[in-house]
Design an enzyme around this catalytic site. Structure first.
Site, PDB file in Angstrom:
ATOM      1  N   ASP A   1       0.838  -1.202   0.000  1.00 24.99           N
ATOM      2  CA  ASP A   1       0.000   0.000   0.000  1.00 24.99           C
ATOM      3  C   ASP A   1       0.870   1.247   0.000  1.00 24.99           C
ATOM      4  OD1 ASP A   1      -2.021   1.841   0.303  1.00 24.99           O
ATOM      5  OD2 ASP A   1      -2.269   1.479   2.445  1.00 24.99           O
TER       6      ASP A   1
ATOM      7  N   GLY B   1      -9.410   8.387  -7.210  1.00 23.80           N
ATOM      8  CA  GLY B   1     -10.319   7.970  -6.145  1.00 23.80           C
ATOM      9  C   GLY B   1     -11.243   9.075  -5.675  1.00 23.80           C
TER      10      GLY B   1
ATOM     11  N   CYS C   1      -9.527  11.153  -3.057  1.00 24.83           N
ATOM     12  CA  CYS C   1      -8.114  11.428  -3.342  1.00 24.83           C
ATOM     13  C   CYS C   1      -7.945  12.810  -3.957  1.00 24.83           C
ATOM     14  CB  CYS C   1      -7.558  10.359  -4.287  1.00 24.83           C
ATOM     15  SG  CYS C   1      -5.792  10.528  -4.599  1.00 24.83           S
TER      16      CYS C   1
ATOM     17  N   ARG D   1     -12.918   8.343   4.301  1.00 26.08           N
ATOM     18  CA  ARG D   1     -11.735   9.179   4.179  1.00 26.08           C
ATOM     19  C   ARG D   1     -10.670   8.490   3.342  1.00 26.08           C
ATOM     20  NH1 ARG D   1     -10.049   8.750  10.514  1.00 26.08           N
ATOM     21  NH2 ARG D   1      -9.259   6.617  10.554  1.00 26.08           N
ATOM     22  N   GLY D   2      -9.902   9.325   2.638  1.00 25.01           N
ATOM     23  CA  GLY D   2      -8.786   8.810   1.866  1.00 25.01           C
ATOM     24  C   GLY D   2      -7.637   8.440   2.787  1.00 25.01           C
TER      25      GLY D   2
ATOM     26  N   ALA E   1      -4.579   9.007   2.401  1.00 29.51           N
ATOM     27  CA  ALA E   1      -3.550  10.047   2.484  1.00 29.51           C
ATOM     28  C   ALA E   1      -4.125  11.319   3.101  1.00 29.51           C
ATOM     29  CB  ALA E   1      -2.977  10.341   1.099  1.00 29.51           C
TER      30      ALA E   1
ATOM     31  N   GLU F   1     -25.947  13.805 -23.443  1.00 31.55           N
ATOM     32  CA  GLU F   1     -26.960  12.997 -24.103  1.00 31.55           C
ATOM     33  C   GLU F   1     -27.066  11.608 -23.473  1.00 31.55           C
ATOM     34  OE1 GLU F   1     -27.791  12.386 -28.753  1.00 31.55           O
ATOM     35  OE2 GLU F   1     -26.021  11.292 -28.043  1.00 31.55           O
TER      36      GLU F   1
END
Length: 476
Positions: free
Chosen positions: A249, A303, A306, A387-388, A390, A469
């Site tokens: 991660d 994200g 993000c 929440r992100g 970072a 459209e």
């Protein structure tokens, strides 16, 4: 300077189709080199999206969940263990309690392990009885002993087995039906515990036919690790707990730190597939595959929580990132996971048609019953925190969850936000709608498999007017 595209910039051109029913279409796909999913959806390793409850349900539905790393090692291992124990018609190491334990100790173990029944053992480790929820009804004296509450051995229906004997699914089902039991302890001749069979697990097998499982019949589950501090120790404990795949991660995956971490993990745990990322280019995909990655997570900045592209000015629009990464991954037969930017089932279809073999979802399934956190009321509506990873709040949480992690919060520049997500109910309903949309998308291309969908895909660019459209525009 070339132009980058994202999902809303394109459509898939419909093709001739002879598909009579969408139920006949296969959504089976690869997560990594050695892991196959029945549903191309991965729940994100975010602390407001995936812990044991979400990971369990995702695996039951044919996908997989990645337990986030913003926990202590012990907590993350416990989360993985809960998923692994949630489906298992034969439990080889059932939880036990001593017969001289107190009711207070029992209730502490119930909270700690997330179970409500125990086999009871005596001082010699032999089966002495069983403790179930009905034995605890209306009991308030925390000093009561298990021996006073349990159903004693003499009143139990048990099956004696020989060491090494195997019990298959049909035999387990027959035993439970014959004795009208919820739980059947298995013992050796000396009353040592050999295992436990439960009707609940038999029922789960029937209820979730798409569930993805390991060779021992346990649900698949992944877990995330970082690139600093305790990552090697954390990975080791997760592997012992039975984790099926590890995810490294890190926001910027094309980095020295990730490659070194990947090399360490592959050297120490070659039996476990490792997903590396996040990246957004063919060059990064190539470098991580050459370093040993078993799957590549693609997406820098798309994200829902993000803000990397806004804060750093860096990133690649997600559809172009998927195309570029796929062009390199295809040479090595390594799958890619499209992470971020998905707002509709149509976006999933586009991601898969562009070459991703699965998609990772965060914001779309945040706010579900299975996502971590309590529901709150905001402006009269039920919500959950989203929440992100970072974000500033996530950085604060890491101070206490990661050994050796330290950051100057006054100087910290967040690349994510904290917000709320409307409460969405159970994730089963959301996944059903998304996969229904994917099957519809496959039928419009005349594709019976995800691989065939990529082969038949023809993208066409559209203007803003084309997008306007495309969305419903009838006036109510």
């Amino acid at each position: 300077m070339r132009e980058g595209l994202t999902y809303n910039d394109v459509l898939l051109v419909p093709k001739y189709s002879d598909i009579a029913t969408r139920k006949s279409l296969s959504t089976q796909t690869r997560l990594s080199r050695r892991i196959t999913l029945n549903t191309p959806i991965v729940s994100a390793n975010m602390d407001t999206v995936t812990e044991a409850k979400m990971a369990t349900r995702m695996a039951e539905l044919g996908g997989i969940g990645i337990i986030h790393r913003f926990l202590t090692i012990e907590q993350q291992v416990a989360q993985v263990a809960r998923v692994k124990r949630s489906h298992n018609f034969f439990i080889s190491d059932p939880y036990t309690m001593r017969e001289n334990a107190t009711l207070a100790e029992v209730r502490a173990e119930i909270l700690n392990r997330g179970v409500n029944s125990f086999l009871v053992i005596n001082e010699s480790g032999r089966l002495a009885g069983m403790l179930t929820p009905r034995d605890l009804l209306f009991e308030d004296d925390s000093n009561l002993l298990v021996s006073e509450l349990m159903t004693p051995f003499e009143k139990l229906v048990v099956k004696t087995v020989e060491p090494g004997a195997q019990i298959d699914y049909e035999e387990a089902r027959t035993l439970l039906r014959k004795h009208r039991l919820e739980k059947l302890p298995l013992i050796y001749a000396d009353r040592q515990i050999a295992g436990l069979i439960t009707s609940k697990d038999i029922h789960k097998r029937m209820e979730y036919p798409l569930a993805v499982k390991d060779a021992a019949g346990r649900l698949l589950v992944g877990a995330a690790v970082g690139v600093k501090n305790d990552y090697l120790e954390r990975a080791g404990e997760l592997v012992k707990a039975g984790v099926d795949v590890l995810v490294i991660d890190i926001a910027h995956g094309h980095s020295k730190y990730l490659i070194e971490t990947l090399s360490d993990l592959k050297s120490n745990y070659p039996q476990v597939d490792i997903i590396a990322g996040n990246v957004a280019t063919a060059a990064a995909t190539r470098d991580l595959i050459l370093a040993g990655a078993d799957a590549i997570k693609v997406g820098v900045g798309p994200g829902s929580t993000c803000s990397t592209r806004i804060v750093t000015g860096s990133g690649v629009p997600q559809l172009t990132a998927v195309f570029d990464s796929r062009s390199e991954a295809l040479k090595h037969n390594v799958p890619i996971i499209a992470d971020g930017g998905v707002r509709t089932s149509g976006d999933i279809v586009k991601a898969l048609a562009a070459g991703a073999e699965s998609v990772m979802l965060g914001g779309m399934i945040a706010g579900c019953e299975e996502s971590p956190g309590l529901t709150r009321i905001k402006d009269g509506q039920k919500v959950k925190i989203l929440r992100g990873m970072a974000s500033f709040d996530a950085a604060m949480n890491r101070q206490t969850s990661e050994a050796g992690y330290s950051v100057d919060l006054d100087a910290y520049v967040p690349e994510g936000i904290e917000t709320v997500s409307p409460y969405k109910g159970f994730v089963t309903e959301i996944v059903a709608q998304l996969i229904g949309g994917v099957r519809s998308g496959m039928s419009y291309l005349g594709a019976r498999t995800i691989a065939e969908m990529e082969e038949k895909a023809e993208f066409i660019r559209m203007s803003n007017a084309g997008w306007n459209e495309s969305v419903p525009h009838a006036k109510g």
